[in-house]
Design an enzyme around this catalytic site. Structure first.
Site: not given
Length: 251
Positions: A62, A190, A220
Site C-alpha cells: 500500500s 483488494d 488489500h
C-alpha cells in the site's frame, strides 16, 4: 501488519529483516503536519544508513509500496516487491481522486473510532467494517488483528496528513527507467486499490521483465490473512537475486 511475516522471513536464516514504523503511524516519529512519500522515504533511508545498509531487498504494501518505489528511485533497492502498492497514478487522473475520496469518505468512521477507541470492538458491525479495506472476508481477521487495527487507526495522524500533498503531487513516475528486479503483487479482493483500475499504471509502465503475481482470495493487506503465502513469495523472489550467505552464517 508485518508482525507475522517478518519473523517467517527472518527464520529462514537467509535475511536480516527491518520492519520500520513510518512517520505519523502508530509508534513512529511525528514528522511534519503535511506528510508526503518523500519524507517517509527520507526516514527509511536514515534507518538504512544507521544500520550500514547501502541497499536492501525492499518490500512494501500500500503506502509502503509507494515508499518502496521511491527508495528504488534513490538507488537503495537490490530488489523491489510491491504488494498492492499505492501511487499508481499521474498528477491528474481519476484513480487518484477516487482513492482520496475513499479516505475522505472514511472520516466519520475514523472519528467514531477515535471517540470509542477499544470500546468499538464490542460492536457487532466492527469486524465487517474493519475487514473491507483490509481482508477478503471478515473471517480473515482474528480478534487480535481487530484490536491491533483499532489501536493503529486511533494512533495514525498520517491517515489524513498525507491527503493534502497527495492532492497536489503526482504519483509514481519514471517506472520504466528502473533496472531493479521488480515483483508486483496484485490482491484479488483488494477494495482499496482494486485491479485493474489501480494496477494499470504499474502493468503498463513497469519494465516488461517485471514479475506479476496475482494472490487469490485476499484483500488489500494480505499479511493478515495469508502470512505464510506472503513470506514465501517474498523469499522466493529475493532468493533469485540474493548473494549466498557466508559459510559461518549457515552453521
Amino acid at each position: 501488519m508485518w508482525k507475522r511475516v517478518a519473523p517467517l522471513i527472518a527464520d529462514t536464516g537467509r535475511y536480516e529483516v527491518l520492519a520500520p514504523t513510518l512517520p505519523g503511524h502508530n509508534g513512529g516519529v511525528r514528522g511534519r503536519y503535511f506528510l508526503d512519500t518523500a519524507e517517509l522515504a527520507d526516514d527509511v533511508e536514515r534507518r538504512l544508513d544507521a544500520l550500514g545498509w547501502d541497499t536492501a531487498h525492499i518490500v512494501g504494501n500500500s503506502l509502503g509500496g509507494w515508499v518502496a518505489f521511491e527508495l528504488d528511485r534513490r538507488g537503495r533497492a537490490r530488489t523491489l516487491t510491491g504488494i498492492a502498492p499505492a501511487g499508481g497514478w499521474r498528477r491528474f487522473t481519476p484513480v487518484k481522486f477516487e482513492i482520496i475520496g475513499k479516505f475522505l469518505a472514511g472520516l466519520p468512521v475514523w472519528l467514531f473510532t477515535l471517540a470509542l477507541r477499544e470500546r468499538v470492538l464490542r460492536l457487532p458491525i466492527t469486524r465487517y467494517l474493519a475487514h473491507l479495506p483490509v481482508s477478503g472476508t471478515p473471517e480473515g481477521l482474528s480478534d487480535e488483528d481487530l484490536a491491533d487495527i483499532i489501536d493503529d487507526v486511533t494512533h495514525c495522524p498520517a491517515y489524513y496528513q498525507l491527503l493534502v500533498k497527495s492532492l497536489l503531487l503526482p504519483g509514481l513516475a519514471e517506472l520504466a527507467d528502473s533496472r531493479t528486479p521488480t515483483h508486483l503483487v496484485i490482491c484479488e479482493k483488494d477494495r482499496v486499490l482494486p485491479h485493474p483500475r489501480f494496477t494499470r499504471h504499474f502493468t503498463t509502465q513497469l519494465p516488461s521483465d517485471t514479475v506479476v503475481t496475482h494472490l487469490d482470495g485476499v484483500g488489500h493487506i494480505p499479511m493478515f490473512e495469508a502470512p505464510q503465502r506472503v513470506a514465501d513469495l517474498i523469499v522466493a523472489f529475493t532468493d533469485r537475486y540474493a548473494a549466498p550467505p557466508p559459510q559461518s552464517a549457515a552453521l
